[in-house]
Design a protein around this motif. Structure first.
Motif, PDB file in Angstrom:
ATOM      1  N   LEU A 154     -25.480  14.819  74.860  1.00 50.63           N
ATOM      2  CA  LEU A 154     -24.238  15.056  74.127  1.00 50.63           C
ATOM      3  C   LEU A 154     -23.031  14.972  75.048  1.00 50.63           C
ATOM      4  CD1 LEU A 154     -22.922  15.866  71.425  1.00 50.63           C
ATOM      5  CD2 LEU A 154     -23.299  18.253  72.055  1.00 50.63           C
ATOM      6  N   LEU A 155     -23.143  15.546  76.229  1.00 48.63           N
ATOM      7  CA  LEU A 155     -22.040  15.484  77.195  1.00 48.63           C
ATOM      8  C   LEU A 155     -21.802  14.042  77.648  1.00 48.63           C
ATOM      9  CD1 LEU A 155     -22.903  18.618  79.366  1.00 48.63           C
ATOM     10  CD2 LEU A 155     -21.147  18.409  77.594  1.00 48.63           C
ATOM     11  N   TRP A 156     -22.872  13.319  77.927  1.00 45.80           N
ATOM     12  CA  TRP A 156     -22.764  11.906  78.327  1.00 45.80           C
ATOM     13  C   TRP A 156     -22.147  11.084  77.208  1.00 45.80           C
ATOM     14  CZ3 TRP A 156     -27.594   8.268  79.050  1.00 45.80           C
ATOM     15  CH2 TRP A 156     -27.160   7.029  79.565  1.00 45.80           C
ATOM     16  N   LEU A 157     -22.547  11.350  75.987  1.00 43.80           N
ATOM     17  CA  LEU A 157     -22.015  10.631  74.827  1.00 43.80           C
ATOM     18  C   LEU A 157     -20.518  10.863  74.681  1.00 43.80           C
ATOM     19  CD1 LEU A 157     -22.765   9.023  72.158  1.00 43.80           C
ATOM     20  CD2 LEU A 157     -22.944  11.271  71.070  1.00 43.80           C
ATOM     21  N   TRP A 158     -20.118  12.109  74.795  1.00 43.34           N
ATOM     22  CA  TRP A 158     -18.706  12.454  74.608  1.00 43.34           C
ATOM     23  C   TRP A 158     -17.814  11.814  75.666  1.00 43.34           C
ATOM     24  CZ3 TRP A 158     -16.460  14.495  70.518  1.00 43.34           C
ATOM     25  CH2 TRP A 158     -15.150  14.970  70.628  1.00 43.34           C
ATOM     26  N   ILE A 159     -18.342  11.672  76.875  1.00 42.87           N
ATOM     27  CA  ILE A 159     -17.554  11.121  77.979  1.00 42.87           C
ATOM     28  C   ILE A 159     -17.529   9.592  77.958  1.00 42.87           C
ATOM     29  CG2 ILE A 159     -17.440  10.899  80.502  1.00 42.87           C
ATOM     30  CD1 ILE A 159     -18.652  13.718  80.670  1.00 42.87           C
ATOM     31  N   PHE A 166     -19.005   7.174  75.469  1.00 46.27           N
ATOM     32  CA  PHE A 166     -19.069   6.293  74.303  1.00 46.27           C
ATOM     33  C   PHE A 166     -17.671   5.831  73.898  1.00 46.27           C
ATOM     34  CE2 PHE A 166     -19.373   5.118  69.845  1.00 46.27           C
ATOM     35  CZ  PHE A 166     -20.572   4.412  69.809  1.00 46.27           C
ATOM     36  N   ARG A 167     -17.567   4.555  73.537  1.00 48.17           N
ATOM     37  CA  ARG A 167     -16.291   3.999  73.093  1.00 48.17           C
ATOM     38  C   ARG A 167     -16.433   3.548  71.645  1.00 48.17           C
ATOM     39  NH1 ARG A 167     -14.104  -1.179  76.161  1.00 48.17           N
ATOM     40  NH2 ARG A 167     -15.442  -2.267  74.660  1.00 48.17           N
ATOM     41  N   GLU A 168     -15.639   4.159  70.790  1.00 48.38           N
ATOM     42  CA  GLU A 168     -15.673   3.794  69.371  1.00 48.38           C
ATOM     43  C   GLU A 168     -15.117   2.384  69.208  1.00 48.38           C
ATOM     44  OE1 GLU A 168     -16.981   4.195  66.080  1.00 48.38           O
ATOM     45  OE2 GLU A 168     -16.313   6.274  66.266  1.00 48.38           O
ATOM     46  N   PRO A 169     -15.906   1.468  68.641  1.00 44.77           N
ATOM     47  CA  PRO A 169     -15.420   0.094  68.480  1.00 44.77           C
ATOM     48  C   PRO A 169     -14.276   0.023  67.476  1.00 44.77           C
ATOM     49  CG  PRO A 169     -17.724   0.305  67.796  1.00 44.77           C
ATOM     50  CD  PRO A 169     -17.234   1.665  68.126  1.00 44.77           C
ATOM     51  N   PRO A 170     -13.386  -0.951  67.666  1.00 44.40           N
ATOM     52  CA  PRO A 170     -12.270  -1.105  66.723  1.00 44.40           C
ATOM     53  C   PRO A 170     -12.762  -1.577  65.363  1.00 44.40           C
ATOM     54  CG  PRO A 170     -12.316  -2.951  68.247  1.00 44.40           C
ATOM     55  CD  PRO A 170     -13.350  -1.973  68.728  1.00 44.40           C
ATOM     56  N   ARG A 171     -12.107  -1.109  64.321  1.00 45.10           N
ATOM     57  CA  ARG A 171     -12.432  -1.524  62.954  1.00 45.10           C
ATOM     58  C   ARG A 171     -11.340  -2.465  62.467  1.00 45.10           C
ATOM     59  NH1 ARG A 171     -17.465   0.357  60.699  1.00 45.10           N
ATOM     60  NH2 ARG A 171     -18.082   2.044  62.081  1.00 45.10           N
ATOM     61  N   SER A 197     -21.945   1.965  75.529  1.00 43.58           N
ATOM     62  CA  SER A 197     -22.162   2.453  74.164  1.00 43.58           C
ATOM     63  C   SER A 197     -23.503   1.967  73.627  1.00 43.58           C
ATOM     64  CB  SER A 197     -21.028   1.989  73.251  1.00 43.58           C
ATOM     65  OG  SER A 197     -19.786   2.479  73.699  1.00 43.58           O
ATOM     66  N   LEU A 198     -23.847   0.710  73.922  1.00 40.23           N
ATOM     67  CA  LEU A 198     -25.154   0.196  73.514  1.00 40.23           C
ATOM     68  C   LEU A 198     -26.272   0.964  74.205  1.00 40.23           C
ATOM     69  CD1 LEU A 198     -27.028  -1.861  72.149  1.00 40.23           C
ATOM     70  CD2 LEU A 198     -26.616  -3.394  74.092  1.00 40.23           C
ATOM     71  N   LEU A 199     -26.108   1.237  75.493  1.00 34.78           N
ATOM     72  CA  LEU A 199     -27.111   1.993  76.241  1.00 34.78           C
ATOM     73  C   LEU A 199     -27.288   3.387  75.651  1.00 34.78           C
ATOM     74  CD1 LEU A 199     -29.026   2.204  78.655  1.00 34.78           C
ATOM     75  CD2 LEU A 199     -27.061   2.948  80.038  1.00 34.78           C
ATOM     76  N   SER A 201     -22.381   5.978  58.201  1.00 35.64           N
ATOM     77  CA  SER A 201     -22.541   5.032  59.302  1.00 35.64           C
ATOM     78  C   SER A 201     -21.710   3.782  59.112  1.00 35.64           C
ATOM     79  CB  SER A 201     -24.017   4.650  59.460  1.00 35.64           C
ATOM     80  OG  SER A 201     -24.467   3.917  58.342  1.00 35.64           O
ATOM     81  N   ASN A 202     -21.201   3.548  57.902  1.00 43.47           N
ATOM     82  CA  ASN A 202     -20.301   2.421  57.673  1.00 43.47           C
ATOM     83  C   ASN A 202     -18.902   2.689  58.218  1.00 43.47           C
ATOM     84  OD1 ASN A 202     -22.186   0.832  56.335  1.00 43.47           O
ATOM     85  ND2 ASN A 202     -21.726   1.753  54.359  1.00 43.47           N
ATOM     86  N   ARG A 203     -18.553   3.954  58.377  1.00 43.97           N
ATOM     87  CA  ARG A 203     -17.188   4.306  58.761  1.00 43.97           C
ATOM     88  C   ARG A 203     -17.023   4.638  60.236  1.00 43.97           C
ATOM     89  NH1 ARG A 203     -17.915   7.471  54.100  1.00 43.97           N
ATOM     90  NH2 ARG A 203     -17.970   9.368  55.356  1.00 43.97           N
ATOM     91  N   SER A 204     -18.096   5.125  60.865  1.00 40.29           N
ATOM     92  CA  SER A 204     -17.958   5.560  62.258  1.00 40.29           C
ATOM     93  C   SER A 204     -19.295   5.449  62.963  1.00 40.29           C
ATOM     94  CB  SER A 204     -17.449   7.003  62.307  1.00 40.29           C
ATOM     95  OG  SER A 204     -17.434   7.475  63.638  1.00 40.29           O
ATOM     96  N   TYR A 205     -19.238   5.277  64.260  1.00 38.13           N
ATOM     97  CA  TYR A 205     -20.439   5.279  65.086  1.00 38.13           C
ATOM     98  C   TYR A 205     -20.533   6.555  65.921  1.00 38.13           C
ATOM     99  CZ  TYR A 205     -20.472   0.291  64.000  1.00 38.13           C
ATOM    100  OH  TYR A 205     -20.480  -0.903  63.355  1.00 38.13           O
ATOM    101  N   LEU A 206     -19.414   6.998  66.473  1.00 41.08           N
ATOM    102  CA  LEU A 206     -19.434   8.141  67.371  1.00 41.08           C
ATOM    103  C   LEU A 206     -19.741   9.445  66.639  1.00 41.08           C
ATOM    104  CD1 LEU A 206     -19.005   9.429  70.130  1.00 41.08           C
ATOM    105  CD2 LEU A 206     -16.536   9.482  69.652  1.00 41.08           C
ATOM    106  N   ARG A 207     -19.062   9.682  65.517  1.00 40.63           N
ATOM    107  CA  ARG A 207     -19.234  10.967  64.834  1.00 40.63           C
ATOM    108  C   ARG A 207     -20.665  11.226  64.374  1.00 40.63           C
ATOM    109  NH1 ARG A 207     -14.266  10.802  60.706  1.00 40.63           N
ATOM    110  NH2 ARG A 207     -14.756   8.573  60.868  1.00 40.63           N
ATOM    111  N   PRO A 208     -21.365  10.252  63.791  1.00 41.44           N
ATOM    112  CA  PRO A 208     -22.775  10.510  63.462  1.00 41.44           C
ATOM    113  C   PRO A 208     -23.638  10.769  64.686  1.00 41.44           C
ATOM    114  CG  PRO A 208     -21.952   8.627  62.224  1.00 41.44           C
ATOM    115  CD  PRO A 208     -20.909   8.961  63.237  1.00 41.44           C
TER     116      PRO A 208
END
Length: 513
Positions: A240-245, A247-252, A57-59, A115-122
């Motif tokens: 976009l395809l790489w991101l969707w596969i 990326f891991r949304e961090p826990p809140r 996700s950082l990458l 950006s305070n609520r989500s990382y993946l969606r933006p």
């Protein structure tokens, strides 16, 4: 046997480093990211970052930063040619490039909150918008439409916190580093963010050199003007395809974490400062006051919590700006204005005075971008250890002023050595100035502006975005004076703004720590 590092020792070491003015290349480069972070986070906060951290996700965040900077600078060498083909003046390139910045002024707050609520969606949203924007930018050639071209660039434009743009997720990139990367890796991640930006800045114009071709597939034209759009559209589709596969949304966290505290309610760093300032021998009055210590610390804890709450509006944020902070924001405005003038008008100026080809302009801009990291190595390892940051700040402003003065065309014929040397001095000085400026800004700004939606990053972004909008507007308006007067007409405002920033810095010099 596991030895746990005492947070008090960490605070002492941080204070010693500040007093000794000790820094290195990694630290200096990381300052450019302008990611607010506590020097001694509580164990609970660092544990939360450990849980959130995910290397892939950082990458993906760093790749997003790189691709966006490529997307920004890949059109600069050909923007004037594209304008001419569509029947507009070459100086309309200022509008084409600057249209990216207009939307950010109006939508930064909304995207900052997102950006305070989500990382993946933006990140997904920005990738989709950039994909559409680049397709529109490429299609404008065959449609022979300036409006389609501008809409395409607007979709790729700057929006929001920390340079958050409608098509850019730089806010999310920075927030991910601040919130989801453990302290031991945060400095390297911040340096990686800056390096990805610098590499993208250099690769964008360099890629434009490879697009010297012209062919058609059905009714679509592929040439040096349209290929930047098509290539970047394909790049964003793959991303976009790489991101969707991957990326891991961090826990809140469900509830706000309560920092571990010492000294009956005060954070560790404040407790250290209080401990150092207390007398070793208490007098009778102090002993009497000690009987009411519980009540006093309770009040202190409430005052501390109140003073560290995020602000809830832009008006409240503005009220927290001290003269030093305002001056540093103005310095940031100045350096962004000077850099935008230099880069955005480069193709027009070099074409008029030196008849440079698109390849020559692209190589020139790529070489400018490649100076970022070597210069930061020198400043981070040597200059910042020999001088105070405020000294480097003032010296860099003066060097930017010298670069602007050298850029003017007066009496004698304008030559390539004069232009290149002046551009190099201006660009390199502005890059050094940006790192020192953001470092000082993070020190003098209120702690209430280090978190939340209305934070220092949002304010600096607004300052930088406004600078770009005004700079690009200046280039476009100068078309009424003709290309022969473009250079001096755009340098006069730069000279005035730079002189004003130097004077303002001198007035607040003693408060810059």
């Amino acid at each position: 046997m596991i030895i746990l590092q005492d947070p008090v020792i960490d605070s002492i070491k941080a204070a010693v480093n500040r007093l000794s003015n000790s820094t290195n290349f990694l630290e200096f480069l990381g300052k450019h990211a302008f990611t607010f972070q506590d020097e001694s986070p509580t164990p609970s906060e660092d544990h939360l970052a450990e849980q959130r951290y995910h290397f892939m996700s950082l990458l993906l965040n760093l790749v997003n930063t790189f691709l966006y900077m490529v997307n920004t600078y890949i059109i600069v060498p050909t923007a004037d040619n594209y304008s001419r083909h569509l029947g507009a003046a070459a100086t309309v390139c200022g509008v084409i490039i600057g249209s990216m910045a207009v939307a950010q002024v109006f939508s930064s707050v909304y995207f900052s909150a997102w950006s305070n609520r989500s990382y993946l969606r933006p990140l997904v949203f920005s990738s989709v918008v950039l994909l559409i924007g680049n397709i529109l930018y490429a299609l404008a050639y065959d449609l022979n439409s300036i409006p389609v071209l501008l809409i395409g660039r607007l979709f790729c434009g700057r929006w929001g916190q920390y340079d958050f743009r409608l098509g850019s997720a730089r806010a999310v990139n920075r927030r991910y580093i601040s919130d989801c990367v453990p302290l031991k890796l945060r400095l390297k991640a911040s340096a990686g963010f800056v390096s990805a930006s610098a590499l993208g800045m250099a690769c964008g114009p360099a890629l434009a050199c490879l697009f010297q071709t012209n062919f058609k597939i059905h009714k679509l034209t592929f040439n040096q003007d349209t290929l930047p759009g098509w290539v970047m559209a394909l790049s964003w589709l793959v991303y976009l395809l790489w991101l969707w596969i991957s990326f891991r949304e961090p826990p809140r966290e469900n509830n706000k974490l309560v920092p571990q505290e010492s000294y009956t309610g005060l954070p560790v760093q404040d407790a250290v400062e209080i401990d150092f300032t207390q007398p070793l021998i208490l007098n009778s009055e102090a002993k009497f006051q000690d009987n009411n210590v519980d009540q006093e610390f309770d009040d202190g804890e409430e005052n501390y919590d109140e003073s560290h709450k995020p602000v809830t509006s832009l008006v409240s944020a503005y009220r927290l700006l001290t003269p030093s902070v305002k001056v540093q924001l103005f310095v940031y405005f100045m350096l962004k204005y000077a850099m935008e003038i230099l880069v955005a008008e480069s193709s027009v100026v070099t074409g008029h005075y030196f008849i440079w080809s698109t390849t020559s302009v692209a190589v020139f801009l790529a070489c400018l971008g490649l100076t970022v990291l070597p210069v930061n190595v020198i400043v981070g390892n040597y200059i910042s250890n020999m001088f105070e940051e405020r000294q480097v700040l003032l010296a860099s402003e003066i060097m930017v002023l010298i670069g602007i003065l050298l850029s003017f065309q007066v009496l004698i014929p304008y030559t390539v050595p004069q232009y290149v040397s002046a551009a190099l001095v201006t660009f390199v000085s502005a890059e050094v100035l940006e790192g020192v400026n953001l470092s000082l800004l993070s020190r003098v700004i209120s702690s209430r502006l280090s978190r939340g939606t209305y934070n220092g990053g949002l304010l600096s972004t607004e300052a930088g975005t406004l600078a770009r909008v005004i700079a690009d507007g200046t280039i476009s308006l100068s078309r009424y004076l003709g290309e022969s007067r473009l250079l001096n007409a755009t340098l006069v405002p730069s000279l005035f703004i730079c002189l004003s920033s130097i004077i303002a810095t001198c007035f607040t010099y003693n408060s810059l720590y």
